[in-house]
Scaffold this motif. Structure first.
Motif, PDB file in Angstrom:
ATOM      1  N   ASN A 280       0.854  -1.199   0.000  1.00 32.58           N
ATOM      2  CA  ASN A 280       0.000   0.000   0.000  1.00 32.58           C
ATOM      3  C   ASN A 280       0.884   1.242   0.000  1.00 32.58           C
ATOM      4  O   ASN A 280       2.107   1.156   0.162  1.00 32.58           O
ATOM      5  CB  ASN A 280      -0.995   0.013   1.175  1.00 32.58           C
ATOM      6  N   ALA A 281       0.247   2.395  -0.171  1.00 29.18           N
ATOM      7  CA  ALA A 281       1.010   3.640  -0.306  1.00 29.18           C
ATOM      8  C   ALA A 281       1.635   4.078   1.014  1.00 29.18           C
ATOM      9  O   ALA A 281       2.698   4.710   1.025  1.00 29.18           O
ATOM     10  CB  ALA A 281       0.120   4.748  -0.853  1.00 29.18           C
ATOM     11  N   THR A 282       0.987   3.746   2.134  1.00 26.27           N
ATOM     12  CA  THR A 282       1.539   4.144   3.430  1.00 26.27           C
ATOM     13  C   THR A 282       2.900   3.476   3.651  1.00 26.27           C
ATOM     14  O   THR A 282       3.885   4.142   4.003  1.00 26.27           O
ATOM     15  CB  THR A 282       0.565   3.758   4.572  1.00 26.27           C
ATOM     16  N   VAL A 283       2.956   2.173   3.422  1.00 29.66           N
ATOM     17  CA  VAL A 283       4.222   1.448   3.582  1.00 29.66           C
ATOM     18  C   VAL A 283       5.255   1.948   2.561  1.00 29.66           C
ATOM     19  O   VAL A 283       6.439   2.101   2.881  1.00 29.66           O
ATOM     20  CB  VAL A 283       3.984  -0.077   3.451  1.00 29.66           C
ATOM     21  N   ALA A 284       4.793   2.235   1.342  1.00 28.69           N
ATOM     22  CA  ALA A 284       5.717   2.749   0.320  1.00 28.69           C
ATOM     23  C   ALA A 284       6.350   4.063   0.773  1.00 28.69           C
ATOM     24  O   ALA A 284       7.561   4.276   0.613  1.00 28.69           O
ATOM     25  CB  ALA A 284       4.976   2.947  -1.002  1.00 28.69           C
ATOM     26  N   LEU A 285       5.531   4.942   1.380  1.00 26.72           N
ATOM     27  CA  LEU A 285       6.059   6.226   1.867  1.00 26.72           C
ATOM     28  C   LEU A 285       7.039   6.002   3.021  1.00 26.72           C
ATOM     29  O   LEU A 285       8.071   6.685   3.116  1.00 26.72           O
ATOM     30  CB  LEU A 285       4.917   7.133   2.323  1.00 26.72           C
ATOM     31  N   GLU A 286       6.733   5.043   3.894  1.00 26.28           N
ATOM     32  CA  GLU A 286       7.642   4.762   5.015  1.00 26.28           C
ATOM     33  C   GLU A 286       8.978   4.246   4.501  1.00 26.28           C
ATOM     34  O   GLU A 286      10.049   4.667   4.957  1.00 26.28           O
ATOM     35  CB  GLU A 286       7.005   3.738   5.962  1.00 26.28           C
ATOM     36  N   ILE A 287       8.922   3.327   3.533  1.00 23.82           N
ATOM     37  CA  ILE A 287      10.161   2.757   2.989  1.00 23.82           C
ATOM     38  C   ILE A 287      10.954   3.830   2.240  1.00 23.82           C
ATOM     39  O   ILE A 287      12.175   3.922   2.379  1.00 23.82           O
ATOM     40  CB  ILE A 287       9.849   1.535   2.105  1.00 23.82           C
ATOM     41  N   ALA A 288      10.241   4.669   1.476  1.00 25.03           N
ATOM     42  CA  ALA A 288      10.929   5.743   0.740  1.00 25.03           C
ATOM     43  C   ALA A 288      11.614   6.700   1.715  1.00 25.03           C
ATOM     44  O   ALA A 288      12.759   7.118   1.494  1.00 25.03           O
ATOM     45  CB  ALA A 288       9.947   6.493  -0.151  1.00 25.03           C
ATOM     46  N   SER A 289      10.931   7.026   2.821  1.00 24.52           N
ATOM     47  CA  SER A 289      11.537   7.977   3.763  1.00 24.52           C
ATOM     48  C   SER A 289      12.767   7.373   4.423  1.00 24.52           C
ATOM     49  O   SER A 289      13.760   8.072   4.659  1.00 24.52           O
ATOM     50  CB  SER A 289      10.522   8.471   4.796  1.00 24.52           C
ATOM     51  N   ARG A 290      12.736   6.067   4.674  1.00 25.16           N
ATOM     52  CA  ARG A 290      13.925   5.414   5.255  1.00 25.16           C
ATOM     53  C   ARG A 290      15.046   5.336   4.227  1.00 25.16           C
ATOM     54  O   ARG A 290      16.214   5.580   4.536  1.00 25.16           O
ATOM     55  CB  ARG A 290      13.575   4.018   5.749  1.00 25.16           C
ATOM     56  N   ALA A 291      14.683   4.969   2.983  1.00 27.45           N
ATOM     57  CA  ALA A 291      15.700   4.841   1.931  1.00 27.45           C
ATOM     58  C   ALA A 291      16.391   6.177   1.677  1.00 27.45           C
ATOM     59  O   ALA A 291      17.582   6.230   1.368  1.00 27.45           O
ATOM     60  CB  ALA A 291      15.055   4.322   0.646  1.00 27.45           C
ATOM     61  N   LEU A 292      15.636   7.276   1.812  1.00 28.73           N
ATOM     62  CA  LEU A 292      16.206   8.614   1.574  1.00 28.73           C
ATOM     63  C   LEU A 292      16.920   9.159   2.803  1.00 28.73           C
ATOM     64  O   LEU A 292      17.514  10.236   2.746  1.00 28.73           O
ATOM     65  CB  LEU A 292      15.085   9.585   1.171  1.00 28.73           C
ATOM     66  N   GLY A 293      16.830   8.432   3.920  1.00 29.90           N
ATOM     67  CA  GLY A 293      17.505   8.887   5.149  1.00 29.90           C
ATOM     68  C   GLY A 293      16.852  10.116   5.755  1.00 29.90           C
ATOM     69  O   GLY A 293      17.520  10.917   6.415  1.00 29.90           O
ATOM     70  N   LEU A 294      15.536  10.275   5.549  1.00 30.84           N
ATOM     71  CA  LEU A 294      14.863  11.433   6.131  1.00 30.84           C
ATOM     72  C   LEU A 294      14.821  11.300   7.652  1.00 30.84           C
ATOM     73  O   LEU A 294      14.661  10.200   8.182  1.00 30.84           O
ATOM     74  CB  LEU A 294      13.438  11.565   5.573  1.00 30.84           C
ATOM     75  N   LYS A 295      14.965  12.416   8.327  1.00 34.22           N
ATOM     76  CA  LYS A 295      14.830  12.434   9.795  1.00 34.22           C
ATOM     77  C   LYS A 295      14.440  13.852  10.203  1.00 34.22           C
ATOM     78  O   LYS A 295      14.244  14.700   9.325  1.00 34.22           O
ATOM     79  CB  LYS A 295      16.131  11.980  10.465  1.00 34.22           C
ATOM     80  N   GLY A 296      14.336  14.110  11.503  1.00 35.62           N
ATOM     81  CA  GLY A 296      14.014  15.472  11.959  1.00 35.62           C
ATOM     82  C   GLY A 296      12.633  15.911  11.501  1.00 35.62           C
ATOM     83  O   GLY A 296      11.638  15.347  11.919  1.00 35.62           O
ATOM     84  N   GLU A 297      12.616  16.922  10.614  1.00 33.39           N
ATOM     85  CA  GLU A 297      11.341  17.465  10.120  1.00 33.39           C
ATOM     86  C   GLU A 297      11.240  17.297   8.606  1.00 33.39           C
ATOM     87  O   GLU A 297      12.249  17.438   7.901  1.00 33.39           O
ATOM     88  CB  GLU A 297      11.260  18.968  10.437  1.00 33.39           C
ATOM     89  N   VAL A 298      10.041  17.019   8.140  1.00 28.97           N
ATOM     90  CA  VAL A 298       9.779  16.957   6.698  1.00 28.97           C
ATOM     91  C   VAL A 298       8.531  17.793   6.410  1.00 28.97           C
ATOM     92  O   VAL A 298       7.517  17.668   7.107  1.00 28.97           O
ATOM     93  CB  VAL A 298       9.601  15.498   6.220  1.00 28.97           C
ATOM     94  N   ILE A 299       8.634  18.648   5.410  1.00 31.50           N
ATOM     95  CA  ILE A 299       7.524  19.542   5.065  1.00 31.50           C
ATOM     96  C   ILE A 299       6.560  18.817   4.118  1.00 31.50           C
ATOM     97  O   ILE A 299       6.994  18.215   3.125  1.00 31.50           O
ATOM     98  CB  ILE A 299       8.072  20.839   4.431  1.00 31.50           C
ATOM     99  N   ILE A 300       5.288  18.864   4.457  1.00 33.82           N
ATOM    100  CA  ILE A 300       4.256  18.187   3.646  1.00 33.82           C
ATOM    101  C   ILE A 300       3.086  19.147   3.421  1.00 33.82           C
ATOM    102  O   ILE A 300       2.946  20.129   4.139  1.00 33.82           O
ATOM    103  CB  ILE A 300       3.755  16.888   4.337  1.00 33.82           C
ATOM    104  N   PRO A 301       2.232  18.852   2.446  1.00 29.44           N
ATOM    105  CA  PRO A 301       1.069  19.712   2.259  1.00 29.44           C
ATOM    106  C   PRO A 301       0.090  19.560   3.415  1.00 29.44           C
ATOM    107  O   PRO A 301      -0.004  18.483   4.018  1.00 29.44           O
ATOM    108  CB  PRO A 301       0.428  19.208   0.960  1.00 29.44           C
TER     109      PRO A 301
END
Ligand SMILES: Cc1ncc(COP(=O)(O)O)c(C=O)c1O
Length: 159
Positions: free
Chosen positions: A72-93
């Motif tokens: 599903n898209a939720t898991v895809a977003l979680e995996i993408a955020s981990r793969a990109l090394g996102l942490k701290g704050e992320v700006i979203i709509p």
């Protein structure tokens, strides 16, 4: 249409409902023939032939080498955020499906909400920059209603 619903009262209620959005339903007979094939093969999970076909068709359309289908898209977003090394704050709509925020929150990332453009309903690029802090590691654009957000502007702010 009627056969999709349990009772005619339920059908009436859904007819009167004001939907935020509804999916287009493609060729039912074609879809159901594919479902019959799935049941005949008794292969319901893990790298079946339709997943492979989906991934290679999507890769062709997108012009990329690899596509990995997710459950599903939720898991895809979680995996993408981990793969990109996102942490701290992320700006979203601020106007999107709540999973945009949940997927980040569940990775220990703080979602920071940017304003939307009242005409396109997409993230307003002008509202992004004031939200950037030393903790910001990313910006997530969402193509609301299938209308592309301004990826060029967002990418230039990100760079
Ligand atoms: C923009 C957006 N992101 C994420 C999701 C979550 O998708 P899923 O239900 O496949 O996890 C949705 C679902 O509507 C969505 O609209």
């Amino acid at each position: 249409v009627k056969k999709d619903f349990q009772t005619s009262a339920e059908l009436e209620r859904l007819r009167d409902a004001l939907h935020v959005g509804r999916p287009n339903i493609g060729d039912r007979a074609k879809f159901l023939a594919r479902v019959e094939g799935i049941l005949d093969r008794r292969w319901l999970s893990n790298d079946g032939p339709l997943v492979r076909e989906f991934e290679s068709t999507a890769a062709g359309i997108l012009g990329v080498k690899h596509v990995v289908a997710m459950c599903n898209a939720t898991v895809a977003l979680e995996i993408a955020s981990r793969a990109l090394g996102l942490k701290g704050e992320v700006i979203i709509p601020s106007y999107t499906f709540i999973a945009t925020a949940h997927a980040l929150q569940w990775q220990g990332i703080t979602p920071v909400f940017a304003d939307m453009d009242p005409v396109t309903h997409n993230i307003d690029p002008d509202s992004i920059e004031p939200l950037i802090t030393p903790r910001t590691t990313g910006i997530v654009g969402v193509h609301v209603w299938g209308r592309a957000c301004d990826t060029d502007a967002i990418e230039s702010i990100a760079r």
